[in-house]
Write a protein that holds these residues in place. Structure first.
Motif, mmCIF file in Angstrom:
data_model
loop_
_atom_site.group_PDB
_atom_site.id
_atom_site.type_symbol
_atom_site.label_atom_id
_atom_site.label_comp_id
_atom_site.label_asym_id
_atom_site.label_seq_id
_atom_site.Cartn_x
_atom_site.Cartn_y
_atom_site.Cartn_z
ATOM 1 N N GLY A 218 0.775 -1.229 0.000
ATOM 2 C CA GLY A 218 0.000 0.000 0.000
ATOM 3 C C GLY A 218 0.805 1.276 0.000
ATOM 4 N N THR A 219 2.151 1.162 0.030
ATOM 5 C CA THR A 219 2.983 2.366 0.092
ATOM 6 C C THR A 219 3.453 2.835 -1.277
ATOM 7 O OG1 THR A 219 5.000 1.044 0.444
ATOM 8 C CG2 THR A 219 3.816 1.803 2.406
ATOM 9 N N GLY A 220 3.122 2.093 -2.334
ATOM 10 C CA GLY A 220 3.542 2.498 -3.666
ATOM 11 C C GLY A 220 4.884 1.931 -4.055
ATOM 12 N N SER A 221 5.377 2.357 -5.203
ATOM 13 C CA SER A 221 6.625 1.816 -5.758
ATOM 14 C C SER A 221 7.801 2.034 -4.810
ATOM 15 C CB SER A 221 6.938 2.480 -7.095
ATOM 16 O OG SER A 221 5.964 2.177 -8.061
ATOM 17 N N SER A 222 8.709 1.052 -4.777
ATOM 18 C CA SER A 222 9.894 1.184 -3.933
ATOM 19 C C SER A 222 10.864 2.215 -4.496
ATOM 20 C CB SER A 222 10.591 -0.172 -3.782
ATOM 21 O OG SER A 222 10.966 -0.694 -5.048
ATOM 22 N N LYS A 223 10.880 2.385 -5.825
ATOM 23 C CA LYS A 223 11.730 3.382 -6.480
ATOM 24 C C LYS A 223 10.859 4.209 -7.424
ATOM 25 C CE LYS A 223 15.579 3.285 -5.838
ATOM 26 N NZ LYS A 223 16.366 3.866 -4.708
ATOM 27 N N PHE A 224 11.146 5.495 -7.476
ATOM 28 C CA PHE A 224 10.399 6.383 -8.372
ATOM 29 C C PHE A 224 11.213 7.657 -8.519
ATOM 30 C CE2 PHE A 224 9.177 6.994 -4.018
ATOM 31 C CZ PHE A 224 9.023 8.360 -3.842
ATOM 32 N N SER A 225 10.885 8.464 -9.520
ATOM 33 C CA SER A 225 11.756 9.598 -9.836
ATOM 34 C C SER A 225 11.099 10.960 -9.707
ATOM 35 C CB SER A 225 12.322 9.452 -11.253
ATOM 36 O OG SER A 225 13.357 8.484 -11.281
ATOM 37 N N ALA A 226 9.877 11.050 -9.186
ATOM 38 C CA ALA A 226 9.254 12.363 -9.017
ATOM 39 C C ALA A 226 8.231 12.319 -7.896
ATOM 40 C CB ALA A 226 8.594 12.834 -10.312
ATOM 41 N N TYR A 227 8.293 13.318 -7.018
ATOM 42 C CA TYR A 227 7.237 13.519 -6.027
ATOM 43 C C TYR A 227 6.017 14.149 -6.707
ATOM 44 C CZ TYR A 227 11.210 13.174 -2.728
ATOM 45 O OH TYR A 227 12.319 12.776 -2.026
ATOM 46 N N SER A 228 4.905 14.157 -6.013
ATOM 47 C CA SER A 228 3.690 14.784 -6.554
ATOM 48 C C SER A 228 3.905 16.263 -6.849
ATOM 49 C CB SER A 228 2.532 14.614 -5.571
ATOM 50 O OG SER A 228 2.215 13.249 -5.401
ATOM 51 N N THR A 229 4.761 16.915 -6.056
ATOM 52 C CA THR A 229 5.020 18.344 -6.253
ATOM 53 C C THR A 229 5.751 18.630 -7.557
ATOM 54 O OG1 THR A 229 6.925 18.004 -4.793
ATOM 55 C CG2 THR A 229 4.972 19.056 -3.834
ATOM 56 N N GLU A 230 6.430 17.632 -8.114
ATOM 57 C CA GLU A 230 7.161 17.806 -9.380
ATOM 58 C C GLU A 230 6.519 17.054 -10.542
ATOM 59 O OE1 GLU A 230 9.095 19.617 -6.606
ATOM 60 O OE2 GLU A 230 9.225 17.443 -6.371
ATOM 61 N N LEU A 231 5.286 16.627 -10.365
ATOM 62 C CA LEU A 231 4.641 15.834 -11.414
ATOM 63 C C LEU A 231 4.474 16.636 -12.702
ATOM 64 C CD1 LEU A 231 3.514 13.086 -12.077
ATOM 65 C CD2 LEU A 231 1.310 13.787 -11.129
#
Length: 520
Positions: A203-216
């Protein structure tokens, strides 16, 4: 003449300014220069790669690692463009420019916090559990945030205003933790590397990702020139070059470091690889319970790796290629480099340099472009033979360096330090009597984050959720998220030494009233 959409920047120069002064006319080369002169790039010289270099010339830090990744990335890009037919294929997939690949490689680790991956995990837990930030903390997303938001050297004093191509090339995991794209790659039958949720954190989402919601918005703008050429979850060709170069540098240079300081020893590595080679068929016949019970015996950990590879990477794994890779690493790393030890002599230095040069050349020579890769690979990948060799080299590093109890002891202390530092800064932010004397950088980060979260609340409330997925609303809740993000941004921008010095000052252990820890 219409501008190349890959070269478009986000912002126009300020009013009255005809152009932002760059040393290079080529926009991609100008991006490289903007990254290199950033203080966030300079601070990487004081950030842990694996263990703190503490001024030693024998260990890589994040700066020297980034320089080597950039060197490899440029070599890979130039080699691919010189290969018959490859230039046409990369153009079809969105383009390949050596300057873009090199710039992305230089920038890829800007977001690493004090103490490297250990610090990354600590800040993620704090961000989610203490501050309720659903995005938590992720080093790749923090790198993108620095480039687009928190660095101030661009014309609008928000980010570096890089071209779309370079911003897209930094997106090693081109998705958000939870919200983009839809359907999310975490839901794919065989998710891309890093896209799956951690097994212990559903439920916490992907373990790796490259953008926060603020930079979507920045992610979407950077990816716009590649629409129709790539799937939303696929790396650009240049991002794939950077990612492959990072793997190559990591597989070689960290082993070289720990050989030089005497941590990587001949006997245990020889026993592990030699035992597996001698008893591969017997080990393959063991059931999972037997193998787990004998996990500490030589050869068993390597057999576990072989089995995990079959589960995760069936698209490329091959038992014969794996056995050949183990044999090659045994011959060239164990019986070659490690057998003679490192005594600081010219001969030892030459042997170490020759090992690094040979393997770098071999792995760069094994890079190819795939027109239709599977979900676990980018468009730029290693041939099967070299791919297996990288897995074995990385196994040696993990098994005989990262899993050492001495390192675990050291890292527990670093984790405690970061947790205490966050607590102290958060308490300072909550002290109304002292709020006027906050470090200016922290004050500015609070204001920046508040503006971002207020904008999300007004324009994209679906993106504004807490760590447990519940909607966040109300001015107090928005201020709480902003305060948490600002503290995380502030701590993540420190070097290892600055983190230690700042905590000493905040806890009264320092006798010096002035410190570079406050000049950020």
């Amino acid at each position: 003449m219409e501008r190349d959409p890959r070269a478009l920047r986000r912002d126009e120069p300020p009013a009255g300014v005809t152009g932002w002064p760059d040393l290079a006319d080529n926009p991609f080369r100008a991006d490289r220069e903007r990254i290199v002169v950033s203080p966030f790039f300079a601070r990487l010289g004081g950030v842990t790669q694996v263990v703190s270099a503490a001024g030693s010339g024998l260990l890589h830090n994040r700066l020297t690692h980034s320089l080597k990744v950039a060197q490899v990335a440029r070599a890979v890009a130039e080699r691919l463009l010189a290969s018959p037919g490859t230039a046409e294929l990369t153009a079809k997939l969105g383009g390949l420019d050596p300057d873009v690949a090199e710039a992305a490689a230089l920038a890829h680790d800007l977001g690493h916090p004090p103490f490297g991956h250990l610090g990354e995990g600590v800040l993620d837990r704090i961000a989610r559990h203490r501050f309720g930030l659903a995005d938590g903390f992720e080093g790749n997303a923090q790198s993108f945030r620095i480039l687009t938001t928190t660095d101030v050297r661009g014309p609008s004093v928000v980010g570096l205003d890089l071209t779309a191509a370079v911003r897209a090339a930094v997106l090693k995991y081109p998705w958000a933790r939870l919200h983009w794209p839809q359907p999310h790659p975490a839901a794919m039958p065989n998710p891309p590397r890093g896209a799956a949720e951690p097994a212990d954190l559903p439920g916490t989402g992907s373990s790796k990702f490259s953008a926060y919601s603020t930079e979507l918005d920045d992610l979407l703008q950077a990816r716009a020139p590649f629409a129709g050429r790539l799937e939303d979850w696929q790396q650009t060709v240049e991002a794939s070059v950077m990612d492959t170069a990072d793997d190559i540098a990591y597989a070689i240079h960290d082993l070289q470091d720990f050989h030089r300081i005497g941590v990587l020893q001949y006997a245990p590595v020889a026993a592990e690889l030699g035992s597996w080679l001698a008893h591969a068929l017997d080990l393959a016949a063991l059931d999972a319970a037997e193998l787990a019970a004998e996990a500490r015996r030589p050869g068993r950990s390597l057999e576990l790796l072989r089995r995990r590879m079959h589960v995760r990477d069936a698209w490329i794994v091959d038992d014969d290629a794996f056995a050949q890779a183990v044999s090659r690493v045994r011959a060239e790393l164990v019986d070659g480099l490690l057998a003679s030890g490192f005594d600081g002599s010219i001969e030892a230095e030459q042997t170490t340099a020759a090992f690094s040069a040979h393997w770098t050349s071999r792995l760069v020579g094994g890079v190819v472009v795939l027109e239709e890769p599977g979900s676990r690979s980018g468009h730029v990948a290693l041939r099967q033979e070299q791919w297996h060799e990288v897995q074995v080299l990385k196994f040696v590093h993990r098994q005989f360096v990262l899993l050492r109890p001495e390192l675990a002891l050291h890292q527990r202390g670093q984790a405690s330090l970061l947790t205490t530092l966050v607590d102290a800064l958060d308490a300072w932010l909550g002290d109304r009597d002292e709020a006027s004397r906050l470090p200016r950088r922290l004050h500015d980060l609070v204001e920046l984050a508040h503006a971002e979260y207020a904008r999300l609340a007004a324009d994209a409330p679906a993106l504004l959720v807490g760590a447990t997925g519940e909607p966040v609303s109300g001015a107090d809740a928005v201020r709480g998220l902003a305060r948490g993000r600002a503290v995380i941004d502030f701590v993540a921008s420190l070097t290892d030494k600055q983190a230690v010095s700042l905590l000493d000052a905040l806890s009264g252990r320092s006798s010096q009233p002035w410190s570079d820890s406050f000049v950020l």
